[in-house]
Design an enzyme around this catalytic site. Structure first.
Site, short mmCIF file in Angstrom:
data_model
loop_
_atom_site.label_atom_id
_atom_site.label_comp_id
_atom_site.label_asym_id
_atom_site.label_seq_id
_atom_site.Cartn_x
_atom_site.Cartn_y
_atom_site.Cartn_z
N PHE A 253 -0.28 -91.69 123.65
CA PHE A 253 -1.28 -92.12 122.66
C PHE A 253 -2.50 -91.20 122.64
CE2 PHE A 253 1.31 -95.80 123.68
CZ PHE A 253 1.77 -96.10 122.41
N GLU A 738 -1.16 -96.26 114.87
CA GLU A 738 -2.56 -96.35 115.28
C GLU A 738 -3.35 -97.34 114.43
OE1 GLU A 738 -4.06 -92.25 116.69
OE2 GLU A 738 -2.38 -91.79 115.38
#
Length: 773
Positions: A253, A738
Site C-alpha cells: 500500500f 484506495e
C-alpha cells in the site's frame, strides 16, 4: 424468496451478488496458495548457502559518523564481513523520485540525515550471528541539534510549486477574499494529521544472488521494473543484467513502491562475498529505513449563503518532508475540485526537517486533505443548521470549479442516498448529545470518499491454445488486492473460457511491463491491456472461422462472432451455430495464438511505454485530462462514547461506493472493507510518537503503534453502487483500492461532535481529547 431458495452468494456477505456492470465474485486465484503456505514471498525463496544480513542504524538524527568500532562484531563466530562507508565501493548515489524512496545514500559518506539511517550491514552464516554482531557494532558521532518537525527551530518552509516539478501550480479560481467578505456564513478552522507508519505483516526484505555478472533480486516490490532500473543505477550496471521477482507481497500500500537504498547495499554485499545474501529488516527498522505518511496541517476557510451554497473555499496545507528530498502530498488537487464552490484558493507548503523522507501510504494525498475538507463541511453544515447530506447535495456538481471540466461520471449523491437508507440516517436527531443509550452517548456522522481514476501505459502477453487454456503474462503486482483474480477474469471473459482455465503470471521483470501498483491503477490499466491482447486473438479466430468456406460461419461478418463456452459462436444468437476452438485452430494449422499488446490511456506522452520499460510509470487520470475521472463513495458511521470513561467505540459503519465496472464483487468488497477499517484506524488509533528533542520515533513496534483488532470492528457494511463509465478506459474500470479509507476519519470526527459537542480537529481522536467534553 425463502432462506432455502437463496444462493450461496446471497447468504455470503463476502461475495456480494453482482448488480449491473459487475463481475462475478470468483474466489481469489491465490487463495489456496496463501492459506496452505504454498505462496512464496520474496524472503521465502529457497537458495543454497545463503548469508544473512542485519542492518546497523544510527541513533542520532543529525550530524556525522566519526568512527565505527567493528572489533567486537568481527569476533562473533560466523561473521563473514561488515559493509560500511569505508569499504562499500561501487555504490552510486540515487536521485529522489522516479521510483526511488530517497536521495539519502547510506554507506556513500558519513553524513547522518535522520534517526535510524543505515550505517552498516553485517553479514554472517546465520541470522543469529549477524544480529548479535550488529548489536556489537559501536558507532561514534559528531551530533548536531535536530529539528523534529512542525514548530521546531531550524526547519525550512518552502512552497511546493517552487520545489516540486509534479506540483506545478496551486489550484485557484476567482477572488476568495472577496467571496468570504460577502458570505453571510463563514468558517475558519485548522486541522492536523499525524505521522503514520506502515506496519505490513511481511517485513521489508531483500534477497540477492549473482550468476556471473547477472543479478537476481527477490524483494517485495510494487514496481519490479522500477526496482530493476534503480538498483542497476545504484550499482552502475546495465539494467538488462538485473532480474527482479516479486510474485506475492504481504502488505504494501505504498511502502514497497519506491526502491530504498537497502536493495543496492544487499546486492553489493552478495557480489562481494560470492554468495546469496538475505536481509530482513527488523520491525523497528521498518520505521526509519522505509517510507511513511507525512505529518500534515491544514487551514480551511469557507463561505456560504444561508441556503447552503458555498461561495468560497480556501485550503492551505503544510507537510513534513526530509532535508534533502521534497516529497509532496498535495491533496488540494482533489479538494479544490470536489464541490461546486464559487471562488477557490489553495497553497501547499513543505516543511523540511531532520526526518527520513516520507512516501506513499494508501490514498496518499486524499486521506489527510479530504479529512480536513470533509470535517470542514460538517462544521459548515452545523453553522448553517443544515443536514450535512443536504449540504453536499446542494454543492454537488458535474463540472469542477477550477477549469470547468466535466466529470466522465459522478455518482456521489447516489452513494449518499444508498448509504443513508441502509444506515437509517432519517432517524438521526441532529441536536448535539440528543441520542443516548444508558451510559453511552451516540453520535452519527458522514463524509465523502473520493479517489482519482488513474491509469498508465502497460504491456501484456496472452496465449490461447486449442484445448481452451490461456496464459496471461504481465509484470503487474499482487499486493493482496486480487490482481491475479481480476486479470484472469478479464482474459476468461474475452476468450470465452472458464476462469479456472487461465494461468496468470505476475511480478517478474522477465514479463512485459506494467505500471507501479499504486494510485489504484492496476485493474484499470492491466485489464485494458489484457483486453487489447485478447481482442487481437479474437480477431484472428473470427477471421479464420468466417473465411472457411466449409465452416458454419462461412461468409459471415467476423464482427458478428463471439467466443463463449470454449468455442466460436454467433454473437447474440443463442440458438445459432457454434464451432469448437480446436476445430478453428485446426483450420489455422496451429495449436496456439499468442499476442503481445501495449495499451496507453489517452493523453499520456507518446514515449510512456519506452519510459515504462526503463522503469518509470506515467499515470494519467483524475483532473489531469480534458475530463475529470474520479470514483466516489459515501461513508456513515455511528460512534458510542461512554459518558463516564470517554471510551470510544465504532459499532457500525456503512460505506457505499461507485467505481465504474466492478470486475469482481468479492475482491472489491474486500478492498473497500480493508480501507474502511484502515480509516477507523487512522481516526482513532494510529500515530507515530516522536521525541521532539531527538527527532526519534519512540513507538517503533506493533505493541505501542496502535492498530485496530477484531474487537474494534463490529458491524461493517459495504454497498456497491452500479455505475457505467465508458469514457475512462476500454474496461470501464475505476480504481477502488484506495477509495475506502478516504473520508472515514472525517465521518468519525463528525459523529464524535454529534455525540459530545466537542470538535476534535487533530487526529487521532483519543480518550484524552474527550475528557473535558
Amino acid at each position: 424468496m425463502s432462506p432455502d431458495q437463496k444462493t450461496a452468494s446471497d447468504r455470503n456477505a463476502a461475495a456480494p451478488e453482482p448488480k449491473r456492470n459487475m463481475g462475478r465474485p470468483v474466489p481469489r486465484y491465490d487463495a489456496r496458495l496463501k492459506v496452505t503456505g504454498e505462496a512464496r514471498y520474496p524472503a521465502d525463496e529457497p537458495l543454497n548457502n545463503v548469508a544473512h544480513g542485519v542492518l546497523v542504524t544510527s541513533d542520532i538524527a543529525r550530524g556525522r559518523l566519526t568512527r565505527l568500532d567493528l572489533s567486537e562484531a568481527q569476533a562473533i563466530p560466523g561473521v563473514i564481513e561488515i559493509l560500511t562507508h569505508e569499504n562499500a565501493d561501487g555504490l552510486h548515489r540515487l536521485e529522489f523520485g522516479n521510483g526511488t524512496a530517497t536521495s539519502i545514500s547510506p554507506l556513500t559518506d558519513t553524513r547522518i540525515w535522520h534517526d535510524g539511517q543505515i550505517v552498516a550491514l553485517v553479514l554472517a552464516d546465520s541470522f543469529e550471528a549477524a544480529r548479535e554482531a550488529a548489536y556489537r557494532v559501536k558507532a561514534e558521532y559528531e551530533a548536531e541539534k535536530p529539528s523534529a518537525g512542525f514548530g521546531a527551530p531550524g526547519t525550512e518552509t518552502v512552497l511546493a510549486k517552487d520545489a516540486v516539478k509534479s506540483h506545478k501550480e496551486d489550484p485557484a479560481a476567482g477572488d476568495l477574499e472577496a467571496a468570504l467578505r460577502s458570505s453571510p456564513v463563514t468558517i475558519d478552522v485548522e486541522y492536523s494529521t499525524p505521522t503514520q507508519h506502515h506496519n505490513p505483516i511481511e517485513l521489508f526484505s531483500t534477497t540477492c544472488f549473482w550468476t556471473g555478472d547477472r543479478l537476481t533480486v527477490y524483494e517485495p516490490s510494487q514496481f519490479v521494473y522500477g526496482f530493476r532500473e534503480n538498483v542497476a543505477k545504484q550499482l552502475g550496471i546495465d539494467p538488462e543484467k538485473v532480474r527482479v521477482v516479486s510474485r506475492f507481497i504481504g502488505g504494501a500500500f505504498g511502502s514497497k513502491g519506491p526502491m530504498t537504498p537497502r536493495t543496492g547495499i544487499v546486492a553489493l554485499a552478495s557480489r562481494r562475498i560470492g554468495r546469496p545474501v538475505r536481509c530482513v529488516v527488523s520491525r523497528a527498522q521498518c520505521f526509519t529505513t522505509a517510507t511513511y505518511r507525512a505529518e500534515t496541517r491544514h487551514h480551511i476557510r469557507m463561505g456560504a449563503t444561508p441556503d447552503g451554497k458555498i461561495t468560497g473555499f480556501g485550503h492551505e496545507g503544510w507537510e513534513i518532508t526530509s532535508r534533502p528530498d521534497s516529497y509532496v502530498v498535495a491533496g488540494t488537487d482533489t479538494t479544490a475540485r470536489l464541490y461546486g464552490y464559487g471562488a477557490v484558493w489553495t497553497r501547499v507548503n513543505m516543511v523540511k526537517a531532520d526526518r527520513n523522507t516520507p512516501g506513499y501510504m494508501r490514498s496518499p494525498p486524499e486521506t489527510p486533505y479530504v479529512f480536513a475538507l470533509e470535517s470542514a463541511m460538517d462544521e459548515l453544515a452545523v453553522a448553517l443548521k443544515m443536514d450535512p447530506v443536504e449540504l453536499r447535495r446542494i454543492n454537488d456538481t458535474m463540472t469542477e470549479p477550477i477549469g470547468g471540466k466535466p466529470y466522465t461520471s459522478r455518482s456521489l449523491m447516489e452513494c449518499y442516498d444508498a448509504a443513508a437508507e441502509a444506515f437509517g440516517w432519517s432517524k438521526r436527531d441532529p441536536a448535539v448529545g440528543a441520542m443516548r443509550d444508558g451510559d453511552w452517548l451516540i453520535g452519527w456522522g458522514c463524509a465523502t470518499a473520493v479517489y482519482p481514476t488513474n491509469m498508465g501505459a502497460g504491456a501484456a502477453r496472452v496465449r490461447l491454445t486449442a484445448d481452451g487454456t490461456a496464459r496471461v503474462q504481465t509484470a503487474a503486482h499482487e499486493i493482496g488486492t486480487g490482481a491475479y483474480t481480476v486479470i484472469g477474469q478479464m482474459a476468461a471473459e474475452r476468450l470465452g473460457v472458464p476462469v479456472e482455465a487461465v494461468v496468470v503470471e505476475l511480478g517478474d521483470t522477465e514479463l512485459p511491463p506494467a505500471p507501479v501498483a499504486g494510485g489504484s491503477n492496476t485493474t484499470a490499466t492491466v485489464c485494458s491491456t489484457v483486453l487489447t491482447a485478447c481482442d487481437a486473438i479474437r480477431g484472428k479466430l473470427f477471421h479464420a472461422a468466417a473465411s472457411a468456406k466449409d465452416g458454419p460461419f462461412a461468409g459471415r461478418d467476423p464482427a458478428t462472432l463471439d467466443l463463449r463456452d470454449g468455442g466460436v459462436t454467433a454473437g447474440g444468437d443463442a440458438g445459432g451455430p457454434t464451432e469448437k476452438l480446436a476445430d478453428v485452430f485446426g483450420r489455422m494449422g496451429t495449436g496456439a495464438i499468442e499476442e503481445y499488446a501495449e495499451w496507453m490511456p489517452e493523453g499520456v506522452p507518446p514515449d510512456s511505454l519506452r519510459k515504462l520499460y526503463n522503469g518509470s510509470s506515467t499515470l494519467k487520470g483524475g483532473s489531469k485530462g480534458d475530463k475529470m475521472m474520479y470514483a466516489f463513495g459515501a461513508e456513515f458511521v455511528e460512534v458510542r462514547i461512554n459518558a463516564r470513561t470517554r471510551e470510544i467505540r465504532v459499532p457500525r459503519i456503512v460505506g457505499t461506493f461507485a467505481a465504474g465496472r466492478i470486475m469482481n464483487t468479492r475482491t472489491a468488497r474486500s478492498q473497500l472493507m480493508g480501507g474502511m477499517i484502515w480509516g477507523i484506524s487512522s481516526a482513532l488509533h494510529e500515530k507515530t510518537e516522536i521525541d521532539r528533542r531527538a527527532a526519534r520515533y519512540v513507538n517503533k513496534n506493533i505493541s505501542e503503534y496502535l492498530v485496530p483488532v477484531n474487537a474494534d470492528i463490529e458491524q461493517l457494511e459495504v454497498i456497491l453502487v452500479p455505475e457505467e463509465d465508458k469514457a475512462v478506459n476500454p474496461a470501464g474500470v475505476k480504481g477502488l483500492g484506495e477509495l475506502g479509507n478516504v473520508g472515514t476519519a472525517a465521518a468519525i470526527a463528525a459523529a464524535v461532535y454529534h455525540a459530545t459537542g466537542k470538535r476534535i480537529r487533530d487526529l487521532p481522536i483519543r480518550i484524552d481529547d474527550l475528557i473535558s467534553a
